[in-house]
Design an enzyme around this catalytic site. Structure first.
Site, PDB file in Angstrom:
ATOM      1  N   GLY A  13       0.813  -1.210   0.000  1.00  0.00           N
ATOM      2  CA  GLY A  13       0.000   0.000   0.000  1.00  0.00           C
ATOM      3  C   GLY A  13       0.846   1.259   0.000  1.00  0.00           C
ATOM      4  O   GLY A  13       1.650   1.479   0.896  1.00  0.00           O
ATOM      5  N   VAL A  81      -2.151  -7.435  -4.605  1.00  0.00           N
ATOM      6  CA  VAL A  81      -1.832  -8.507  -3.659  1.00  0.00           C
ATOM      7  C   VAL A  81      -3.125  -9.259  -3.345  1.00  0.00           C
ATOM      8  O   VAL A  81      -4.116  -8.662  -2.929  1.00  0.00           O
ATOM      9  CB  VAL A  81      -1.195  -7.944  -2.375  1.00  0.00           C
ATOM     10  CG1 VAL A  81      -1.082  -9.025  -1.303  1.00  0.00           C
ATOM     11  CG2 VAL A  81       0.176  -7.365  -2.684  1.00  0.00           C
ATOM     12  N   GLU A 172     -18.667  17.782   3.233  1.00  0.00           N
ATOM     13  CA  GLU A 172     -17.853  18.467   2.222  1.00  0.00           C
ATOM     14  C   GLU A 172     -18.505  18.377   0.842  1.00  0.00           C
ATOM     15  O   GLU A 172     -18.583  19.370   0.118  1.00  0.00           O
ATOM     16  CB  GLU A 172     -16.445  17.842   2.180  1.00  0.00           C
ATOM     17  CG  GLU A 172     -15.614  18.284   3.365  1.00  0.00           C
ATOM     18  CD  GLU A 172     -14.221  17.661   3.420  1.00  0.00           C
ATOM     19  OE1 GLU A 172     -13.414  18.139   4.217  1.00  0.00           O
ATOM     20  OE2 GLU A 172     -13.954  16.698   2.684  1.00  0.00           O
ATOM     21  N   ASP A 302      -5.822   2.694   7.993  1.00  0.00           N
ATOM     22  CA  ASP A 302      -7.220   2.247   7.993  1.00  0.00           C
ATOM     23  C   ASP A 302      -7.350   0.734   8.162  1.00  0.00           C
ATOM     24  O   ASP A 302      -8.407   0.245   8.560  1.00  0.00           O
ATOM     25  CB  ASP A 302      -7.900   2.650   6.672  1.00  0.00           C
ATOM     26  CG  ASP A 302      -8.227   4.135   6.629  1.00  0.00           C
ATOM     27  OD1 ASP A 302      -7.916   4.829   7.615  1.00  0.00           O
ATOM     28  OD2 ASP A 302      -8.797   4.585   5.619  1.00  0.00           O
TER      29      ASP A 302
END
Ligand SMILES: Cc1cc2nc3c(=O)[nH]c(=O)nc-3n(C[C@H](O)[C@H](O)[C@H](O)COP(=O)(O)OP(=O)(O)OC[C@H]3O[C@@H](n4cnc5c(N)ncnc54)[C@H](O)[C@@H]3O)c2cc1C
Length: 416
Positions: A13, A81, A172, A302
């Site tokens: 990542g 992956v 937003e 995360d």
């Protein structure tokens, strides 16, 4: 020196956590292989600006190879992956096998639809560049189609934009979309009465941006109302067929657009690992960010589940991922030297959310700000954090242009 004998670190990542760890290991006596399915690092906090035609993708994403072109101990591999074997210490990527001495699992998260299949099938969401462009194309197409639609019911459904989730992303998008309509599209769709357009923000709980202090939640609500966003609390969505939103209380809303921002869970690859998971399907880690029973595996961002000193899960935020990336790099250096591992403690830098042009809410150094001052803090911080001088400059020019001329530059409907 024969570098092949150095410990091999595989980082899965190139998001905030993986990128930070990789940079931090620059001068360490290790070999690093950084893997990502994309060849770019994505600045997700500004992705909604791509979706509302404020920025183009290359202003919020940066090629990984460019970021690391001077880092000699790192190679990048683009690929997916699909599996990790913790016992034999390798990852499987696009059919090949990459062995590691240490693994940093920084695979991030994905949108959580909580099993509501109709929403997963028909709603828009933003997580990557493709999904943001898809949303931009759709939003602009709705105006094109509405401009030649004679049937007023159909037209209203095209011009009703429902956003689900009153967290920072929902707020937003709602604020920015309302402004796009009232400042920009109003001038260009003269054949339309844009007062027919509605932006609805649905929140299942009884507050917006629930983790923020009271004064900022109220300020957010006030700022959104000022921009004509219709906020509904305790609105629990149960179905969306692409034409009609159905809520648990029986309410039905005719709308061709549902934007889902109500949930995040750990990345798909995490679901295949057979490890203990918690919170939003994340990997439960030790305080040192190591995987229980596998001290050579670290989890960040995360994808990781860790609680703070009060027993509350750490939020899924870039600030957490970045701080964890730093600590993991430090811990790997220590492990290589045979030193003990350091526990992770999150230092909360504050909270920040923008609600369109000129308006934001912020909590920094224990102080709450809302309106223009908070917006200036938001602009400064985001410009500072975007990677690459060129990107910073271009984004700044774009925002200044929008600010002075009320004009979103990127209103293109492309073929995707
Ligand atoms: C729309 C949006 C707005 C946000 N706004 C804010 C904000 O304002 N402030 C804030 O602090 N945070 C914000 N966040 C959250 C923040 O972006 C995340 O917390 C942060 O990106 C987590 O970092 P990470 O390194 O764990 O994962 P990510 O940055 O998501 O990176 C994970 C990487 O892993 C790669 N990957 C995943 N699985 C695989 C696989 N199987 N094979 C290969 N590669 C893989 C992905 O391509 C990705 O590049 C926002 C998120 C979104 C979606």
């Amino acid at each position: 020196m024969n570098t092949n004998t150095l410990p091999h670190i595989v980082i899965l990542g190139a998001g905030f956590g993986g990128l930070t760890a990789a940079k931090r290991l620059k001068s360490a006596p290790v070999r690093i292989t950084l893997i990502d399915r994309h060849n770019y690092h994505l600045f997700q906090p500004l992705l909604y600006q791509v979706a509302i035609a404020g920025l183009i993708p290359s202003q919020v994403a940066y090629p990984v190879r460019t970021i690391f072109r001077r880092q000699k101990n790192l190679t990048f591999q683009m690929g997916e992956v699909t599996a990790i074997d913790f016992d034999s210490r390798y990852v499987k990527m696009d059919g090949s096998v990459i062995a590691y001495d240490y693994l940093i699992l920084a695979a991030g998260g994905q949108t959580n639809f909580f099993g509501i299949e109709s929403v997963e099938k028909n709603a828009f969401y933003i997580k990557d560049i493709e999904s943001a462009i898809k949303m931009r194309n759709h939003l602009l197409s709705m105006f094109e189609r509405a401009s030649r639609e004679a049937d007023s019911d159909k037209r209203r459904a095209m011009l009703t934009f429902v956003i689900v989730g009153g967290g920072p992303t929902g707020v937003e998008i709602a604020g920015a979309l309302a402004e796009l309509i009232s400042h920009v599209l109003k001038k260009e769709y003269r054949e339309l009465d844009v007062r027919e357009a509605r932006v609805l923000l649905l929140e299942a709980g009884n507050a917006l941006i629930a983790s923020y202090p009271d004064e900022l939640r109220l300020a957010t609500h006030r700022l959104l109302r000022k921009k004509n966003v219709e906020v509904t609390f305790n609105a629990q969505l149960i179905d969306y067929n692409g034409q009609r939103v159905a809520l648990a209380d029986g309410t039905q809303i005719e709308s061709n657009t549902l934007i889902w921002t109500a949930g995040v869970k750990a990345a798909e690859v995490v679901e295949t690992l057979g490890v203990q998971r918690a919170g939003s399907g994340q990997v439960r880690s030790e305080a040192t960010l190591q995987l229980p029973n596998h001290p050579e595996v670290y989890v960040v961002g995360d994808a990781a589940y860790l609680e703070d000193g009060n027993g509350l899960p750490l939020p899924m935020l870039s600030t957490v991922a970045i701080q964890q990336g730093n600590v993991v790099a430090e811990n790997i250096r220590r492990a290589v030297k045979g030193l003990t591992q350091k526990p992770f403690h999150y230092k909360d830098p504050g909270l920040l959310a923008t609600i369109g042009r000129n308006a934001a809410v912020a909590r920094i150094w224990g102080l709450s700000f809302s309106g223009f001052i908070a917006w200036m803090i938001w602009v400064g911080l985001h410009i500072y954090r975007i990677i690459g001088f060129r990107n910073q400059l271009v984004v700044l020019i774009n925002w200044a242009w929008e600010y002075f001329f009320y004009d979103n530059q990127v209103r293109l409907i492309t073929g995707e």
